[in-house]
Scaffold this motif. Structure first.
Motif, mmCIF file in Angstrom:
data_model
loop_
_atom_site.group_PDB
_atom_site.id
_atom_site.type_symbol
_atom_site.label_atom_id
_atom_site.label_comp_id
_atom_site.label_asym_id
_atom_site.label_seq_id
_atom_site.Cartn_x
_atom_site.Cartn_y
_atom_site.Cartn_z
ATOM 1 N N ASP A 176 1.070 -1.207 0.015
ATOM 2 C CA ASP A 176 -0.247 -0.015 -0.140
ATOM 3 C C ASP A 176 1.271 1.729 -0.236
ATOM 4 N N GLU A 177 1.874 1.087 0.291
ATOM 5 C CA GLU A 177 3.166 2.664 0.915
ATOM 6 C C GLU A 177 3.345 3.528 -0.658
ATOM 7 N N MET A 178 3.759 3.681 -0.788
ATOM 8 C CA MET A 178 4.227 3.908 -1.588
ATOM 9 C C MET A 178 5.794 4.580 -2.236
ATOM 10 N N TRP A 179 6.257 4.161 -3.092
ATOM 11 C CA TRP A 179 7.671 3.304 -3.519
ATOM 12 C C TRP A 179 8.343 4.579 -3.316
ATOM 13 N N PRO A 180 8.385 5.603 -2.907
ATOM 14 C CA PRO A 180 9.286 6.073 -2.454
ATOM 15 C C PRO A 180 9.433 6.092 -1.125
ATOM 16 N N ASP A 181 8.677 5.618 -0.322
ATOM 17 C CA ASP A 181 8.734 4.826 0.932
ATOM 18 C C ASP A 181 9.220 3.518 1.479
ATOM 19 N N PHE A 182 9.494 3.642 0.223
ATOM 20 C CA PHE A 182 9.953 1.612 1.328
ATOM 21 C C PHE A 182 10.886 1.542 1.992
ATOM 22 N N LYS A 183 10.129 0.585 2.448
ATOM 23 C CA LYS A 183 10.532 -0.075 3.273
ATOM 24 C C LYS A 183 11.570 -1.737 3.106
ATOM 25 N N PRO A 184 12.557 -2.380 3.685
ATOM 26 C CA PRO A 184 12.869 -3.668 3.128
ATOM 27 C C PRO A 184 11.792 -4.538 4.275
ATOM 28 N N GLU A 185 10.949 -4.031 4.994
ATOM 29 C CA GLU A 185 9.618 -5.369 5.343
ATOM 30 C C GLU A 185 8.813 -5.482 4.625
ATOM 31 N N HIS A 186 8.659 -4.265 3.469
ATOM 32 C CA HIS A 186 7.708 -4.659 2.199
ATOM 33 C C HIS A 186 8.219 -5.661 1.217
ATOM 34 N N LEU A 187 9.150 -5.637 0.859
ATOM 35 C CA LEU A 187 10.386 -6.765 0.545
ATOM 36 C C LEU A 187 9.333 -8.263 0.992
ATOM 37 N N TYR A 188 10.175 -7.852 2.350
ATOM 38 C CA TYR A 188 9.953 -9.584 3.338
ATOM 39 C C TYR A 188 8.729 -9.924 3.168
ATOM 40 N N ASN A 189 7.219 -9.074 3.907
ATOM 41 C CA ASN A 189 6.164 -9.302 3.636
ATOM 42 C C ASN A 189 6.072 -9.972 2.111
ATOM 43 N N ALA A 190 6.392 -9.253 1.735
ATOM 44 C CA ALA A 190 5.950 -10.134 0.505
ATOM 45 C C ALA A 190 6.399 -11.349 -0.324
ATOM 46 N N LEU A 191 7.958 -11.233 0.516
ATOM 47 C CA LEU A 191 8.390 -12.825 0.695
ATOM 48 C C LEU A 191 8.187 -13.891 1.671
ATOM 49 N N GLU A 192 7.018 -13.632 1.786
ATOM 50 C CA GLU A 192 6.576 -14.590 3.279
ATOM 51 C C GLU A 192 5.605 -14.933 2.585
ATOM 52 N N TRP A 193 4.725 -13.887 2.162
ATOM 53 C CA TRP A 193 3.114 -14.455 1.573
ATOM 54 C C TRP A 193 3.461 -15.192 0.223
ATOM 55 N N TYR A 194 4.715 -14.830 -0.207
ATOM 56 C CA TYR A 194 4.839 -15.860 -1.662
ATOM 57 C C TYR A 194 4.993 -17.587 -1.549
ATOM 58 N N GLN A 195 5.471 -17.717 0.277
ATOM 59 C CA GLN A 195 6.293 -19.195 0.844
ATOM 60 C C GLN A 195 4.663 -19.597 0.847
ATOM 61 N N ASP A 196 3.953 -18.894 1.108
ATOM 62 C CA ASP A 196 2.374 -19.819 1.373
ATOM 63 C C ASP A 196 1.267 -20.348 -0.299
ATOM 64 N N GLN A 197 1.962 -19.140 -0.938
ATOM 65 C CA GLN A 197 1.301 -19.411 -2.583
ATOM 66 C C GLN A 197 2.013 -21.033 -3.040
ATOM 67 N N ASP A 198 0.536 -21.808 -3.661
ATOM 68 C CA ASP A 198 1.307 -22.659 -3.937
ATOM 69 C C ASP A 198 1.708 -22.721 -5.677
ATOM 70 N N ILE A 199 2.376 -23.259 -6.225
ATOM 71 C CA ILE A 199 2.560 -23.206 -7.665
ATOM 72 C C ILE A 199 2.391 -23.877 -8.060
ATOM 73 N N THR A 200 1.246 -23.746 -9.196
ATOM 74 C CA THR A 200 1.335 -24.892 -10.264
ATOM 75 C C THR A 200 1.119 -24.214 -11.653
ATOM 76 N N LEU A 201 1.570 -23.736 -11.974
ATOM 77 C CA LEU A 201 1.747 -22.887 -13.655
ATOM 78 C C LEU A 201 0.063 -23.111 -14.036
ATOM 79 N N GLY A 202 -0.974 -22.472 -13.757
ATOM 80 C CA GLY A 202 -1.910 -22.686 -14.063
ATOM 81 C C GLY A 202 -2.525 -24.078 -14.041
#
Lengths: 219, 219
Positions: free
Chosen positions: A192-218
């Motif tokens: 939700d934050e704007m790009w110039p307000d980047f914090k490493p936590e944004h990236l870490y949160n995205a990676l944490e979320w990604y771990q729980d996605q299944d990979i099915t390639l459709g």
């Protein structure tokens, strides 16, 4: 810098660094004054991704659609792209700029980077979209070959691989024309934050979320 | 049925009805038993969209990627698509099924619908993707013409227009290969609930969210 550990990482991350203009306006600045504040965040993403061992990162610099904006804005985001790529070339990276060079909108300063080049120890593949257009990308395949079986390998962005995780700053949930073929199966995460307000936590949160996605390639 | 009022509506909505299998599993059913519960929700979406005056709705039935699943699952989701299209043909709709018919995976029952046909008073354009594949769709343009300027009008799904709002049930945020050209600028809204748990409020919430998105078409 310490980075967290993740049990499963994306091979290829795409970054849409949106919200520079809204960030500027919220501070009483002119819209175009936001872009200059988007350079350091990109270098931070680079640092973290190298440390995590991410193989490939693609930055949405600007598209042909974006060039319809006012000249002062255009100059600002083009300058930010030039500076970002030049800064990355001082680091360890395999750099590739992808975009339509047959246009005045493509900055001459970035022409040398349209051929993949290894800087320093390489370490990570970094793609940067500059004057990129989805229509230009897809129809480029026609100029190369009329063999439809080779379409995907003949698009203009053929050197950019499938994107596993796309992270977009600035609260919008859309691709805005970014690499339609490489994103067909991408998991999309919105900050939700704007790009110039980047914090490493944004990236870490995205990676944490990604771990729980299944990979099915459709599938 | 009363529907709320919105200040700005999308012209074209896409629906990814995901989560049928997870819904079934959560109830102690076999995965394939979920699909049959996905028919009524689609008809409810139809009803609401007609009442709101939405011009076009596209349903993600199944893709060529999906056909790699077990036969019992495949039979179940194919049957659900057949029943859904047949039910829609009893209503007012301009129906069009889009998918690769040169394959055993394409159900013969749906062949008559691959040509756009007006049922009842028409009222709304409904597209249904059946054995659809993004690669098939894009490379189809090559068979039609070698004129790259006509690529977009020659893809297999050329009769499906640009998607304004894509709503996906089942908590995943990705396109799963749905119509890469029509979705380049789409706003994507994710419903955490599984598709068989459809409630009109999910759609209303998506439309409320959509009102606050700016429409830039990448610009």
């Amino acid at each position: 810098m310490e980075v967290p550990k993740f049990k499963r990482l994306p091979r290829h991350i795409a970054i849409i660094p949106d919200g520079n203009r809204r960030w500027a306006q919220a501070r009483g600045l002119e819209k175009h004054e936001g872009y200059d504040n988007g350079i350091i965040p990109g270098l931070k993403v680079y640092d973290i991704c190298v440390r995590l061992g991410i193989e490939e990162v693609t930055f949405f610099g600007f598209t042909q659609d974006n060039t319809k904006r006012s000249e002062v804005q255009r100059k600002a985001f083009v300058d930010s792209c030039i500076k970002s790529v030049q800064e990355l070339s001082k680091r360890d990276a395999e750099l590739l700029v992808v975009g339509n060079t047959n246009s005045d909108m493509f900055p001459k300063e970035l022409l040398p980077y349209t051929k993949k080049t290894k800087f320093g120890k390489g370490k990570i593949k970094i793609n940067f979209l500059v004057n990129y257009g989805w229509y230009w990308d897809l129809t480029y395949a026609y100029d190369n070959s009329s063999d439809k079986e080779k379409m995907v390998e003949n698009i203009a962005s053929a050197d950019i691989t499938r994107i596993d995780l796309l992270i977009r700053w600035g609260a919008r949930c859309r691709l805005s024309g970014m690499l339609p073929i490489q994103t067909v199966y991408s998991d999309i995460y919105v900050v939700d934050e704007m790009w110039p307000d980047f914090k490493p936590e944004h990236l870490y949160n995205a990676l944490e979320w990604y771990q729980d996605q299944d990979i099915t390639l459709g599938g």
